[in-house]
Design a protein around this motif. Structure first.
Motif, PDB file in Angstrom:
ATOM      1  N   GLU A 109      12.839 -60.989  38.891  1.00 35.79           N
ATOM      2  CA  GLU A 109      13.359 -62.221  38.305  1.00 35.79           C
ATOM      3  C   GLU A 109      13.380 -62.132  36.776  1.00 35.79           C
ATOM      4  O   GLU A 109      14.309 -62.619  36.128  1.00 35.79           O
ATOM      5  CB  GLU A 109      12.512 -63.420  38.751  1.00 35.79           C
ATOM      6  N   ILE A 110      12.342 -61.500  36.202  1.00 34.47           N
ATOM      7  CA  ILE A 110      12.326 -61.323  34.748  1.00 34.47           C
ATOM      8  C   ILE A 110      13.411 -60.341  34.330  1.00 34.47           C
ATOM      9  O   ILE A 110      14.075 -60.529  33.307  1.00 34.47           O
ATOM     10  CB  ILE A 110      10.933 -60.843  34.290  1.00 34.47           C
TER      11      ILE A 110
ATOM     12  N   LYS B 227      16.293 -59.861  35.820  1.00 36.57           N
ATOM     13  CA  LYS B 227      17.566 -60.590  35.884  1.00 36.57           C
ATOM     14  C   LYS B 227      17.717 -61.555  34.716  1.00 36.57           C
ATOM     15  O   LYS B 227      18.825 -61.729  34.180  1.00 36.57           O
ATOM     16  CB  LYS B 227      17.661 -61.343  37.209  1.00 36.57           C
ATOM     17  N   GLU B 228      16.619 -62.187  34.312  1.00 35.19           N
ATOM     18  CA  GLU B 228      16.675 -63.119  33.183  1.00 35.19           C
ATOM     19  C   GLU B 228      17.006 -62.374  31.893  1.00 35.19           C
ATOM     20  O   GLU B 228      17.802 -62.863  31.061  1.00 35.19           O
ATOM     21  CB  GLU B 228      15.344 -63.850  33.041  1.00 35.19           C
ATOM     22  N   ILE B 229      16.419 -61.183  31.707  1.00 40.01           N
ATOM     23  CA  ILE B 229      16.736 -60.389  30.517  1.00 40.01           C
ATOM     24  C   ILE B 229      18.204 -59.976  30.530  1.00 40.01           C
ATOM     25  O   ILE B 229      18.903 -60.056  29.510  1.00 40.01           O
ATOM     26  CB  ILE B 229      15.810 -59.156  30.442  1.00 40.01           C
TER      27      ILE B 229
ATOM     28  N   PHE C  25       9.487 -64.875  27.913  1.00 41.80           N
ATOM     29  CA  PHE C  25      10.191 -64.690  29.178  1.00 41.80           C
ATOM     30  C   PHE C  25       9.436 -65.330  30.338  1.00 41.80           C
ATOM     31  O   PHE C  25       9.239 -64.731  31.393  1.00 41.80           O
ATOM     32  CB  PHE C  25      10.435 -63.202  29.433  1.00 41.80           C
ATOM     33  N   GLY C  26       8.983 -66.558  30.097  1.00 43.68           N
ATOM     34  CA  GLY C  26       8.302 -67.323  31.125  1.00 43.68           C
ATOM     35  C   GLY C  26       6.827 -67.048  31.254  1.00 43.68           C
ATOM     36  O   GLY C  26       6.140 -67.709  32.037  1.00 43.68           O
TER      37      GLY C  26
ATOM     38  N   ASP D 201      12.476 -66.128  23.334  1.00 40.34           N
ATOM     39  CA  ASP D 201      12.424 -67.528  23.747  1.00 40.34           C
ATOM     40  C   ASP D 201      12.565 -68.489  22.573  1.00 40.34           C
ATOM     41  O   ASP D 201      13.285 -69.481  22.662  1.00 40.34           O
ATOM     42  CB  ASP D 201      11.105 -67.804  24.479  1.00 40.34           C
TER      43      ASP D 201
ATOM     44  N   ARG E 255      20.618 -61.506  31.994  1.00 47.53           N
ATOM     45  CA  ARG E 255      21.427 -62.704  31.778  1.00 47.53           C
ATOM     46  C   ARG E 255      21.518 -63.035  30.289  1.00 47.53           C
ATOM     47  O   ARG E 255      22.597 -63.340  29.768  1.00 47.53           O
ATOM     48  CB  ARG E 255      20.824 -63.887  32.539  1.00 47.53           C
ATOM     49  N   ARG E 256      20.395 -62.949  29.597  1.00 49.93           N
ATOM     50  CA  ARG E 256      20.406 -63.234  28.166  1.00 49.93           C
ATOM     51  C   ARG E 256      21.216 -62.190  27.403  1.00 49.93           C
ATOM     52  O   ARG E 256      21.930 -62.523  26.452  1.00 49.93           O
ATOM     53  CB  ARG E 256      18.974 -63.291  27.629  1.00 49.93           C
TER      54      ARG E 256
END
Length: 499
Positions: free
Chosen positions: A194-195, A197-199, A445-446, A223, A201-202
Motif C-alpha cells: 500500500e505504501i 502504491k501511494e509513492i 507516508f502514513g 507529506d 501515485r504521488r
C-alpha cells in the motif's frame, strides 16, 4: 570504410539528387532533430539494399557500434539483415515517441527502406566515475563503497548484497522534458504494498519539466513540505540502503544521481548510523545517546545562556555570578544580538568552507574561527562565555549523521533564542513544547514521525535511544511500515545446546 560516411541532417537534404529516392523517404522523427547539430546519419549499402542509420553523436558509442554492428553488417547478405539486428537485441518499432526517446538515451535507429521497418539498437556512451566512499557519510567500520551516477551500477551494488528474488525493482520516467529514469526498490513480502502504491501515485502527479535529482522529487512527494523536519532520508551508502530494505522500507533512486531516498522514516532514523551496527552494542549505545544529547544541546544551549543572562541569574552558583557579570560587562550588545552575530558568523564560515576547494576550505574553517573569535573578544564586542556557548553549539549540531537533520537543528535554535530573550525559561519551554507538538503531528507516508515515542511503543525502544544486542532484535519496527515483522528467530540457539 568506403561505405561509411557521416552526414549532417539539414533542411537541404531533400534536394540531394545523387542519393537513391528510397533512402530519401521522409521519416517523421527526423524532423524533431532537424535543428540540432549533433544529430547524424549513416548511409550504408548491403548488397542491393541501402540502409539509413540515425543517431545522436553526443550520447552514443560510435566505436562500439562500428565494431559490433557496422563492420558485420557490411559483410552480411541482404536477406540476413533483420536476423542480425534481432541478434543484437534490436527491437522493431513504428512508434515515433519510442524512437525519439531511444535516440535520446543512446540508441541507433536502423531504417530498412525496402521493408519499411525501423530497428532500435542501444549502444550508449558509458562514462562512470570510480566507486568510492561518500565523503559526507564516512564510517569507521563497515563497507567503504558508495553509489555513483549510473542507476544500473547502483542497483547492482544493492543486488550484490541482497541476493533474493524478492528484491523488486520498478522503473518510471518523470519530467516532461528530462524524462528522468527512476526506480523504486523494495523487498516483496516485507514492504507494505500500500505504501509502494501511494509513492507511485504521488510520483505520477509530478508534471514538472525537469527532474534532475532525487532532491527535486523529495519536495513533490513528502507529506508536509512546510515542515522544517525532513521526512525522507537520503544516503549514498549501499549498506545503509540494504539495512533499510530489510526493515521493510522503500528506496527511490534516479539516473544521474548517487543519492537514494529512503521512505518511510521516523525522527529516530536520522540518528542511526551504520557504525552503530558494526560496533558492539555497549559503545554503540553510548555514541547514540551522545547524538541525542547533542541534539538537545544544539537547539537549547544558546537559549539557555540568553535566558540566564537576561532573567535567571539566580539559577547559577554564586561563585559563577561574578565571573559571568565580568564577562558581559562592557559588551555593547544584548545577549540575543551577541548570539545572533556569532551564530551567523559560524554559518558563514561553514558555507565558505564548503564552497572553497577542500584544502583551502579546511584552512578557512580553522583559521577563520580562531582569528574571528579572538578578535571579537579582544575588541569587546562579544563575551568569552558566548564564544564557548557558540562553539559547543556548533560542534553539537554536526554530530548528527544526516546532513538534512543537521541543517534542521541549526535552524531550530534561532526561534528558541528569540523566545528565551523575551520570556526566559518560560519562552524556551514554550518553544520546546511547540517542537514536540510538530513532531507528534508529522507523518511520513502514513507512518507516525515521532514513533516509538508518539505513539509509544515499548518494544521499539530497543533500537531508538539505545541499541540492544542484535540477537535480541527479533522483530522489525512497526514504524518502518513492514507487513512481515519477524526479522529473525532465536539466533543464540547454540547457547541453549551447550547447556
Amino acid at each position: 570504410m568506403r561505405n561509411f560516411r557521416s552526414l549532417k541532417i539539414n533542411k537541404n537534404r531533400k534536394h540531394n539528387n545523387n542519393t537513391d529516392q528510397s533512402i530519401q523517404q521522409p521519416l517523421s522523427f527526423v524532423n524533431k532533430f532537424e535543428e540540432t547539430q549533433d544529430f547524424r546519419e549513416w548511409n550504408i549499402q548491403v548488397n542491393d539494399q541501402k540502409i539509413r542509420i540515425f543517431y545522436l553523436e553526443s550520447v552514443v558509442s560510435k566505436e562500439k557500434f562500428y565494431e559490433l554492428v557496422f563492420v558485420p553488417l557490411s559483410n552480411l547478405k541482404g536477406e540476413h539483415i533483420e536476423e542480425f539486428l534481432i541478434s543484437l537485441n534490436g527491437q522493431e518499432t513504428k512508434n515515433e515517441e519510442e524512437i525519439i526517446n531511444s535516440l535520446l538515451k543512446g540508441s541507433f535507429a536502423v531504417c530498412l527502406p525496402e521493408s519499411q521497418k525501423i530497428y532500435l539498437a542501444s549502444f550508449p556512451k558509458e562514462l562512470e566515475r570510480t566507486i568510492q566512499e561518500p565523503v559526507n557519510e564516512v564510517v569507521v567500520r563497515g563497507s567503504h563503497d558508495g553509489f555513483i551516477e549510473n542507476l544500473q551500477t547502483n542497483i547492482f551494488l544493492i543486488r550484490n548484497r541482497i541476493e533474493s528474488p524478492d528484491l523488486t525493482v520498478r522503473y518510471m520516467n518523470i519530467g516532461t522534458k528530462s524524462k528522468t529514469k527512476i526506480s523504486l526498490l523494495y523487498l516483496k513480502g516485507i514492504a507494505n504494498e500500500e505504501i509502494v502504491k501511494e509513492i507511485e501515485r504521488r510520483l505520477s502527479f509530478i508534471k514538472a519539466d525537469m527532474i534532475i535529482s532525487p532532491g527535486y522529487i523529495e519536495e513533490f512527494i513528502e507529506d508536509n513540505s512546510f515542515s522544517i523536519f525532513p521526512q525522507i532520508l537520503n544516503t549514498e551508502r549501499p549498506d545503509r540502503v540494504m539495512a533499510n530494505l530489510t526493515e521493510g522500507r522503500i528506496i527511490l533512486m534516479a539516473e544521474g544521481s548517487p543519492t537514494a531516498l529512503i521512505m518511510p522514516v521516523t525522527f529516530v532514523t536520522f540518528y542511526q548510523s551504520p557504525d552503530d551496527y558494526n560496533s558492539r552494542w555497549i559503545p554503540a549505545t553510548f555514541i547514540r545517546v551522545l547524538r541525542f544529547v547533542s541534539f538537545i544541546i544544539a537547539i537549547t544551549l544558546p537559549g539557555i545562556y540568553i535566558a540566564i543572562n537576561a532573567f535567571h541569574l539566580e539559577v547559577i552558583p554564586h561563585e559563577l555570578v561574578i565571573p559571568l557579570k565580568n564577562s558581559v560587562e562592557g559588551i555593547p550588545y544584548p545577549p540575543l544580538l551577541e548570539a545572533f552575530m556569532m551564530e551567523l558568523t559560524i554559518e558563514l564560515i561553514r558555507e565558505a568552507g564548503i564552497r572553497l576547494p577542500r584544502p583551502i576550505g579546511q584552512t578557512i574553517g580553522i583559521v577563520g574561527g580562531l582569528v574571528i573569535g579572538d578578535a571579537v573578544v579582544n575588541a569587546g564586542l562579544i563575551s568569552n562565555i558566548m564564544i564557548v556557548v557558540v562553539a559547543v553549539t556548533a560542534v553539537s549540531s554536526f554530530v548528527v549523521p544526516s546532513n538534512e537533520m543537521s541543517t534542521t537543528v541549526r535552524l531550530l535554535r534561532f526561534p528558541l533564542m528569540i523566545l528565551a530573550s523575551i520570556m526566559g525559561f518560560v519562552g524556551l519551554m514554550f518553544g520546546i513544547i511547540f517542537i514536540l507538538i510538530a513532531l507528534c503531528r508529522l507523518e511520513s507516508f502514513g507512518v507516525p514521525y515521532f514513533a516509538p515515542f508518539a505513539p509509544f511503543r515499548l518494544n521499539e525502544l530497543k533500537d531508538a535511544f539505545i541499541r540492544i544486542p542484535l540477537w535480541m532484535m527479533n522483530k522489525r519496527p512497526v514504524s518502518s511500515g513492514a507487513i512481515d515483522l519477524l526479522r529473525q528467530k532465536d539466533s543464540r540457539g547454540w547457547k541453549k545446546h551447550e547447556e
